[in-house]
Design a protein around this motif. Structure first.
Motif, PDB file in Angstrom:
ATOM      1  N   LYS A  96      -3.103  26.096 -42.098  1.00 17.73           N
ATOM      2  CA  LYS A  96      -2.903  24.727 -41.635  1.00 17.73           C
ATOM      3  C   LYS A  96      -3.923  24.388 -40.559  1.00 17.73           C
ATOM      4  N   ILE A  97      -4.546  23.217 -40.713  1.00 18.06           N
ATOM      5  CA  ILE A  97      -5.460  22.696 -39.710  1.00 18.06           C
ATOM      6  C   ILE A  97      -5.019  21.275 -39.378  1.00 18.06           C
ATOM      7  N   SER A  98      -4.798  21.006 -38.076  1.00 16.53           N
ATOM      8  CA  SER A  98      -4.417  19.674 -37.605  1.00 16.53           C
ATOM      9  C   SER A  98      -5.456  19.189 -36.611  1.00 16.53           C
ATOM     10  N   ILE A  99      -5.950  17.975 -36.834  1.00 16.11           N
ATOM     11  CA  ILE A  99      -6.929  17.361 -35.942  1.00 16.11           C
ATOM     12  C   ILE A  99      -6.317  16.073 -35.411  1.00 16.11           C
ATOM     13  N   GLY A 100      -6.218  15.957 -34.083  1.00 14.55           N
ATOM     14  CA  GLY A 100      -5.565  14.823 -33.450  1.00 14.55           C
ATOM     15  C   GLY A 100      -6.374  13.541 -33.501  1.00 14.55           C
ATOM     16  N   LYS A 101      -5.746  12.470 -33.078  1.00 16.89           N
ATOM     17  CA  LYS A 101      -6.378  11.150 -33.112  1.00 16.89           C
ATOM     18  C   LYS A 101      -7.505  11.039 -32.078  1.00 16.89           C
ATOM     19  N   ASN A 102      -8.422  10.102 -32.340  1.00 15.21           N
ATOM     20  CA  ASN A 102      -9.553   9.803 -31.447  1.00 15.21           C
ATOM     21  C   ASN A 102     -10.422  11.020 -31.163  1.00 15.21           C
ATOM     22  N   THR A 103     -10.607  11.845 -32.178  1.00 19.57           N
ATOM     23  CA  THR A 103     -11.391  13.069 -32.041  1.00 19.57           C
ATOM     24  C   THR A 103     -12.718  12.924 -32.770  1.00 19.57           C
ATOM     25  N   PRO A 138      -2.828  29.170 -38.142  1.00 18.37           N
ATOM     26  CA  PRO A 138      -3.112  27.738 -38.041  1.00 18.37           C
ATOM     27  C   PRO A 138      -4.041  27.397 -36.886  1.00 18.37           C
ATOM     28  N   ILE A 139      -4.711  26.260 -37.030  1.00 22.02           N
ATOM     29  CA  ILE A 139      -5.585  25.708 -35.991  1.00 22.02           C
ATOM     30  C   ILE A 139      -5.050  24.329 -35.628  1.00 22.02           C
ATOM     31  N   THR A 140      -4.945  24.053 -34.321  1.00 21.73           N
ATOM     32  CA  THR A 140      -4.509  22.744 -33.851  1.00 21.73           C
ATOM     33  C   THR A 140      -5.541  22.209 -32.863  1.00 21.73           C
ATOM     34  N   ILE A 141      -6.037  21.021 -33.151  1.00 21.67           N
ATOM     35  CA  ILE A 141      -6.972  20.330 -32.257  1.00 21.67           C
ATOM     36  C   ILE A 141      -6.250  19.079 -31.774  1.00 21.67           C
ATOM     37  N   GLY A 142      -6.133  18.927 -30.462  1.00 19.80           N
ATOM     38  CA  GLY A 142      -5.377  17.816 -29.879  1.00 19.80           C
ATOM     39  C   GLY A 142      -6.059  16.470 -30.025  1.00 19.80           C
ATOM     40  N   ASP A 143      -5.506  15.475 -29.338  1.00 20.13           N
ATOM     41  CA  ASP A 143      -6.042  14.116 -29.341  1.00 20.13           C
ATOM     42  C   ASP A 143      -7.218  13.999 -28.379  1.00 20.13           C
ATOM     43  N   ASN A 144      -8.139  13.076 -28.713  1.00 22.99           N
ATOM     44  CA  ASN A 144      -9.237  12.729 -27.816  1.00 22.99           C
ATOM     45  C   ASN A 144     -10.095  13.949 -27.455  1.00 22.99           C
ATOM     46  N   VAL A 145     -10.459  14.728 -28.473  1.00 24.60           N
ATOM     47  CA  VAL A 145     -11.280  15.921 -28.273  1.00 24.60           C
ATOM     48  C   VAL A 145     -12.677  15.652 -28.809  1.00 24.60           C
ATOM     49  N   TRP A 146     -13.667  16.089 -28.065  1.00 25.93           N
ATOM     50  CA  TRP A 146     -15.056  15.960 -28.493  1.00 25.93           C
ATOM     51  C   TRP A 146     -15.574  17.375 -28.741  1.00 25.93           C
ATOM     52  N   ILE A 147     -15.987  17.640 -29.977  1.00 26.93           N
ATOM     53  CA  ILE A 147     -16.509  18.948 -30.350  1.00 26.93           C
ATOM     54  C   ILE A 147     -17.992  18.786 -30.623  1.00 26.93           C
ATOM     55  N   GLY A 148     -18.825  19.462 -29.837  1.00 26.32           N
ATOM     56  CA  GLY A 148     -20.272  19.330 -29.936  1.00 26.32           C
ATOM     57  C   GLY A 148     -20.841  19.917 -31.220  1.00 26.32           C
ATOM     58  N   VAL A 170      -6.562  29.162 -33.260  1.00 26.79           N
ATOM     59  CA  VAL A 170      -6.973  28.484 -32.032  1.00 26.79           C
ATOM     60  C   VAL A 170      -6.215  27.169 -31.861  1.00 26.79           C
ATOM     61  N   THR A 171      -5.824  26.879 -30.614  1.00 27.36           N
ATOM     62  CA  THR A 171      -5.301  25.569 -30.239  1.00 27.36           C
ATOM     63  C   THR A 171      -6.221  24.996 -29.183  1.00 27.36           C
ATOM     64  N   ILE A 172      -6.719  23.788 -29.439  1.00 24.93           N
ATOM     65  CA  ILE A 172      -7.576  23.093 -28.476  1.00 24.93           C
ATOM     66  C   ILE A 172      -6.765  21.930 -27.932  1.00 24.93           C
ATOM     67  N   GLY A 173      -6.534  21.928 -26.621  1.00 28.18           N
ATOM     68  CA  GLY A 173      -5.713  20.902 -25.992  1.00 28.18           C
ATOM     69  C   GLY A 173      -6.375  19.534 -25.989  1.00 28.18           C
ATOM     70  N   SER A 174      -5.569  18.511 -25.817  1.00 24.10           N
ATOM     71  CA  SER A 174      -6.052  17.133 -25.788  1.00 24.10           C
ATOM     72  C   SER A 174      -7.016  16.901 -24.631  1.00 24.10           C
ATOM     73  N   ASN A 175      -7.895  15.920 -24.799  1.00 22.18           N
ATOM     74  CA  ASN A 175      -8.861  15.481 -23.782  1.00 22.18           C
ATOM     75  C   ASN A 175      -9.837  16.579 -23.383  1.00 22.18           C
ATOM     76  N   SER A 176     -10.192  17.452 -24.333  1.00 22.11           N
ATOM     77  CA  SER A 176     -11.107  18.554 -24.057  1.00 22.11           C
ATOM     78  C   SER A 176     -12.462  18.310 -24.704  1.00 22.11           C
ATOM     79  N   VAL A 177     -13.457  19.004 -24.193  1.00 22.66           N
ATOM     80  CA  VAL A 177     -14.810  18.972 -24.733  1.00 22.66           C
ATOM     81  C   VAL A 177     -15.213  20.402 -25.055  1.00 22.66           C
ATOM     82  N   ILE A 178     -15.742  20.605 -26.265  1.00 22.55           N
ATOM     83  CA  ILE A 178     -16.248  21.921 -26.664  1.00 22.55           C
ATOM     84  C   ILE A 178     -17.769  21.809 -26.697  1.00 22.55           C
ATOM     85  N   ALA A 179     -18.454  22.601 -25.882  1.00 25.91           N
ATOM     86  CA  ALA A 179     -19.914  22.522 -25.755  1.00 25.91           C
ATOM     87  C   ALA A 179     -20.603  22.920 -27.059  1.00 25.91           C
ATOM     88  N   ALA A 180     -21.725  22.287 -27.306  1.00 32.03           N
ATOM     89  CA  ALA A 180     -22.518  22.553 -28.513  1.00 32.03           C
ATOM     90  C   ALA A 180     -22.837  24.043 -28.618  1.00 32.03           C
TER      91      ALA A 180
END
Length: 187
Positions: free
Chosen positions: A90-97, A127-137, A146-156
């Motif tokens: 399962k992969i979930s990608i949040g809104k505004n990502t 499973p992988i969960t990516i929160g809302d408003n995440v920017w992945i470089g 992996v779980t990536i919390g909301s409002n996070s940035v993942i560097a390129a």
């Protein structure tokens, strides 16, 4: 410019129509999906499902595959060129990502045992969960569990193998730190 947008929308409608006929209830969308050139969606297996919660826009060469897994993409999500997502769990990608170019997301790893041929060994999945408003470089790889919390940035260029807290910036520890302040003396 307007003609290009019209052509892009028509192509997207053709893709949506084709996928809806091919996958029926396994492919769901709640709003308009705008797809660039060479968008590929594969849904393999009875349990597999891909769902777009709202507006979705992607550029070119995007590949999404659910093989006995599910992928849920939130509202107002953007994928840049070369994004690849593969789910066996399962992969979930949040809104505004937003995902940068060449982002790879895999919720599985190959099992490795020297005694057996590689293709017969199977996979480990989480499973992988990516929160809302995440920017992945660009050029980021996100691996299983992996779980990536909301409002996070993942560097390129990062390889994400552990959870990322909400409201944080993550960079792979192998990346060089460039934070020296260079002062130029007046002559």
């Amino acid at each position: 410019m307007i003609l290009r947008r019209v052509i892009l929308r028509i192509r997207s409608l053709i893709y949506i129509f084709f996928y809806k006929i091919s996958y029926n209830k396994k492919f769901q969308f709640n709003n308009f999906i705008l797809m660039g050139k060479t968008f590929t969606l594969e849904i393999i297996g009875e349990k597999s499902q891909v769902k777009f919660e709202g507006k979705f826009y992607c550029r070119n060469n995007v590949y999404i595959v659910a093989e006995n897994g599910s992928i849920n993409i939130g509202d107002n999500v953007f994928f840049n060129n070369g994004v690849s997502i593969s789910s066996m769990n399962k992969i979930s990608i949040g809104k505004n990502t937003a995902l940068g170019e060449n982002v790879k997301i895999y919720d599985q790893d190959h099992i490795f045992n020297k005694e057996e041929e590689m293709y017969k060994q199977g996979y480990q999945t989480l499973p992988i969960t990516i929160g809302d408003n995440v920017w992945i470089g660009s050029n980021v790889t996100i691996l299983k569990g992996v779980t990536i919390g909301s409002n996070s940035v993942i560097a390129a260029g990062s390889v994400v193998t552990k959870d990322v807290a909400a409201d944080s910036i993550y960079r792979d520890q192998k990346q060089p730190i460039v934070n020296k302040i260079i002062r130029i003396k007046n002559i």
